[in-house]
Design a protein around this motif. Structure first.
Motif: not given
Length: 336
Positions: A48-63
């Motif tokens: 593993m070089q850094t965090a994997r692309a398939d291990r990150r989920n984006i969550v809508q937090m509003g604003g």
């Protein structure tokens, strides 16, 4: 270009459900920003070089966003509706008298705010922020300036479109004029007697004490409507010249007295007006300040208090021409 930008708000019938149109406001800044959160998974893994692309989920937090406007004598009712707990109105002849009040619980609705941002190639992109709930507000009057009203919003979600037909219509008042310092008066009452003060600046603020991060394990990232979780705080400040009359206000501060505050604004549009009443305020400082190159200045910060007699801590009365079409879901009119 920036002159093609526009913003409008429309009252929602349910939190997060956009209305069919908006009321246009002449905002002075674009502060509507979406918030995202990344849920990242990192564990032992060979190579593993850094965090994997398939291990990150984006969550809508509003604003969050802010509507900063010069206060107009026609068409500002929806903005006050967002900022205050209670709203009623009465129609008399050609005029509608809105009464906005603070209360023990809030009946303020949520809104949809549409921000239209023009691109350099002539494309207009409409950003639709749903579930907008006012969290803070500020009203300011100062010599040589228009009266301003700023409302900060928390929103649930945002979407965008560059298809003109999908943007919500924006309705503007046919004629409206800004309130300014020349048509603003302040009255302070100590023990029932008015105390003269040559004031050059007034500010009044509200922190509505809302909990905005209401997210739950319900297979849905969107938060629920904010609710009151703390006692709201209303504060203000008056700045003026120190005189024998204003000395009485310093004495009221030292003695911890509760006095009355009122501000009256007269609109340039015939028949329009704005009145703010706080029956119980208490100064929190300061001593007058002398200067080597100016008159002695008297700065009077204060806290707005619940009078304890059933009257609201703040009552704002806004008189404007009666709309041609009935207001949609704005409030219940008063009897009579």
């Amino acid at each position: 270009m920036a002159l093609d930008a526009a913003i409008g708000i429309g009252e929602e019938t349910a939190y997060g459900t956009a209305p069919t149109s908006t009321i246009g406001y002449e905002g002075k800044a674009d502060s509507w920003k979406v918030a995202k959160e990344f849920i990242e998974s990192v564990g032992f893994r060979r190579g593993m070089q850094t965090a994997r692309a398939d291990r990150r989920n984006i969550v809508q937090m509003g604003g969050e966003g802010e509507l900063e406007v010069d206060l107009l004598d026609v068409g500002a009712a929806a903005l006050f509706r967002a900022a205050f707990d209670k709203h009623t109105f009465t129609d008399t002849g050609a005029f509608r008298t809105h009464v906005f009040e603070t209360a023990a619980s809030s009946a303020a609705p949520s809104f949809t705010a549409q921000m239209i941002r023009p691109a350099i190639d002539g494309t207009d992109v409409a950003y639709r922020h749903v579930g907008c709930v006012a969290t803070e507000w500020e009203l300011t009057a100062e010599t040589e300036n228009a009266v301003t009203f700023n409302v900060s919003f928390d929103f649930q979600d945002v979407s965008h479109t560059s298809t003109p037909a999908q943007a919500l219509p924006i309705d503007y008042p046919a004629t409206a004029r800004p309130y300014d310092w020349t048509r603003t008066a302040i009255t302070l009452t100590r023990a029932g007697t008015p105390v003269p003060l040559d004031a050059g600046k007034l500010s009044l603020t509200g922190d509505l004490g809302l909990k905005t991060d209401r997210r739950f394990l319900r297979a849905n990232a969107l938060k629920k409507k904010p609710v009151r979780a703390a006692v709201p705080t209303y504060e203000g400040e008056i700045e003026g010249e120190f005189s024998a009359d204003s000395l009485k206000l310093y004495e009221a501060f030292v003695a911890g007295e509760v006095i009355g505050f009122r501000s009256d604004l007269t609109g340039l549009t015939p028949g329009t007006s704005l009145k703010i009443e706080c029956p119980a305020i208490q100064f929190t400082g300061e001593s007058p300040e002398a200067s080597v190159d100016d008159v002695t200045v008297h700065t009077l910060p204060f806290r707005v208090l619940d009078p304890g007699d059933g009257n609201p801590a703040i009552r704002l009365t806004y008189v404007e021409p009666k709309p041609v079409a009935p207001l949609k879901a704005m409030a219940t009119p008063e009897e009579g």
